[in-house]
Design a protein around this motif. Structure first.
Motif, PDB file in Angstrom:
ATOM      1  N   THR A  20       0.875  -1.160   0.000  1.00  0.00           N
ATOM      2  CA  THR A  20       0.000   0.000   0.000  1.00  0.00           C
ATOM      3  C   THR A  20       0.915   1.213   0.000  1.00  0.00           C
ATOM      4  O   THR A  20       1.855   1.287   0.789  1.00  0.00           O
ATOM      5  CB  THR A  20      -0.892   0.017   1.253  1.00  0.00           C
ATOM      6  N   SER A  26      -3.447   3.714  -2.880  1.00  0.00           N
ATOM      7  CA  SER A  26      -2.799   3.066  -4.016  1.00  0.00           C
ATOM      8  C   SER A  26      -2.215   1.721  -3.616  1.00  0.00           C
ATOM      9  O   SER A  26      -1.688   1.565  -2.516  1.00  0.00           O
ATOM     10  CB  SER A  26      -1.702   3.972  -4.570  1.00  0.00           C
ATOM     11  N   ARG A  27      -2.309   0.753  -4.546  1.00  0.00           N
ATOM     12  CA  ARG A  27      -1.813  -0.599  -4.282  1.00  0.00           C
ATOM     13  C   ARG A  27      -1.026  -1.102  -5.491  1.00  0.00           C
ATOM     14  O   ARG A  27      -1.464  -0.937  -6.632  1.00  0.00           O
ATOM     15  CB  ARG A  27      -2.959  -1.587  -4.047  1.00  0.00           C
ATOM     16  N   VAL A  68      -3.146   1.788  -9.196  1.00  0.00           N
ATOM     17  CA  VAL A  68      -3.179   0.345  -9.009  1.00  0.00           C
ATOM     18  C   VAL A  68      -2.399  -0.279 -10.151  1.00  0.00           C
ATOM     19  O   VAL A  68      -2.530   0.137 -11.304  1.00  0.00           O
ATOM     20  CB  VAL A  68      -4.628  -0.179  -8.995  1.00  0.00           C
ATOM     21  N   ARG A  82       1.166   0.655 -14.301  1.00  0.00           N
ATOM     22  CA  ARG A  82      -0.102   0.999 -13.642  1.00  0.00           C
ATOM     23  C   ARG A  82      -1.182   1.187 -14.683  1.00  0.00           C
ATOM     24  O   ARG A  82      -0.915   1.482 -15.843  1.00  0.00           O
ATOM     25  CB  ARG A  82       0.036   2.232 -12.764  1.00  0.00           C
ATOM     26  N   VAL A 137     -11.223  -3.991  -7.959  1.00  0.00           N
ATOM     27  CA  VAL A 137      -9.785  -3.875  -7.703  1.00  0.00           C
ATOM     28  C   VAL A 137      -9.352  -4.947  -6.716  1.00  0.00           C
ATOM     29  O   VAL A 137      -8.288  -5.556  -6.874  1.00  0.00           O
ATOM     30  CB  VAL A 137      -9.428  -2.455  -7.196  1.00  0.00           C
ATOM     31  N   LEU A 141      -6.318  -7.557  -7.256  1.00  0.00           N
ATOM     32  CA  LEU A 141      -5.176  -7.634  -6.335  1.00  0.00           C
ATOM     33  C   LEU A 141      -4.999  -9.021  -5.714  1.00  0.00           C
ATOM     34  O   LEU A 141      -3.917  -9.355  -5.247  1.00  0.00           O
ATOM     35  CB  LEU A 141      -5.308  -6.578  -5.233  1.00  0.00           C
TER      36      LEU A 141
END
Length: 165
Positions: A20, A26-27, A68, A82, A137, A141
């Motif tokens: 993170t 944001s990841r 992301v 990204r 998302v 992830l």
């Protein structure tokens, strides 16, 4: 066109983890990748470079990258891929030196930009597919590429072919 000699290439994904970023939203998924079998293993292999992926990830997460996506981190170069904030169907990339975080130019001349080495291309294919298939998302992830080994059998075929013509 002049084709110059190319070094051997056998990449291995050796570790991965998620971070993170400093903004709290944001990841990024980080893949640590080594190039094995070259001279200077300290430059190309995580096991010999004196740096750990968790230490790199902690430093990277304090940076200004937002959004992301995923990261390919070699000991000598890191690329951040990204999903574009203005058109999330596009993947954008930037690069920096892994050790000191200084930006690297991906311009390779004649108007061409470096996209990816073989391991990065395999990872990008998986990650882009996961992004396209994901309904959220969080779903994106949760998926990790299974790519481990990425050897290029011949790193001199273009030169040999070109010079034979």
């Amino acid at each position: 066109m002049k084709v110059t000699p190319c070094r051997s290439y056998h990449a291995r994904v050796v570790e991965h983890l998620a971070v993170t970023m400093a903004d709290g939203r944001s990841r990024f998924k980080i893949y640590a990748v080594s190039i094995v079998g070259r001279d200077q293993p300290e430059r190309y292999e995580w096991a010999h470079g004196g740096m750990t992926l968790p230490a790199f990830a902690e430093r990277f997460s304090r940076g200004a990258d937002e959004g992301v996506g995923f990261v390919t981190a070699f000991p000598h170069i890191t690329k951040v891929f990204r999903y574009h904030p203005e058109a999330e169907i596009l993947m954008c990339v930037r690069a920096f030196n892994t050790r000191d975080m200084t930006p690297l130019d991906l311009n390779r001349g004649e108007g061409y930009l470096e996209f990816a080495c073989y391991a990065e291309a395999l990872l990008a294919a998986d990650e882009y597919r996961y992004w396209a298939e994901a309904t959220s998302v969080e779903n994106y992830l949760s998926r990790w590429s299974a790519v481990v080994d990425a050897p290029v059998v011949s790193a001199g075929k273009l030169r040999a072919w070109w010079e034979s013509r």
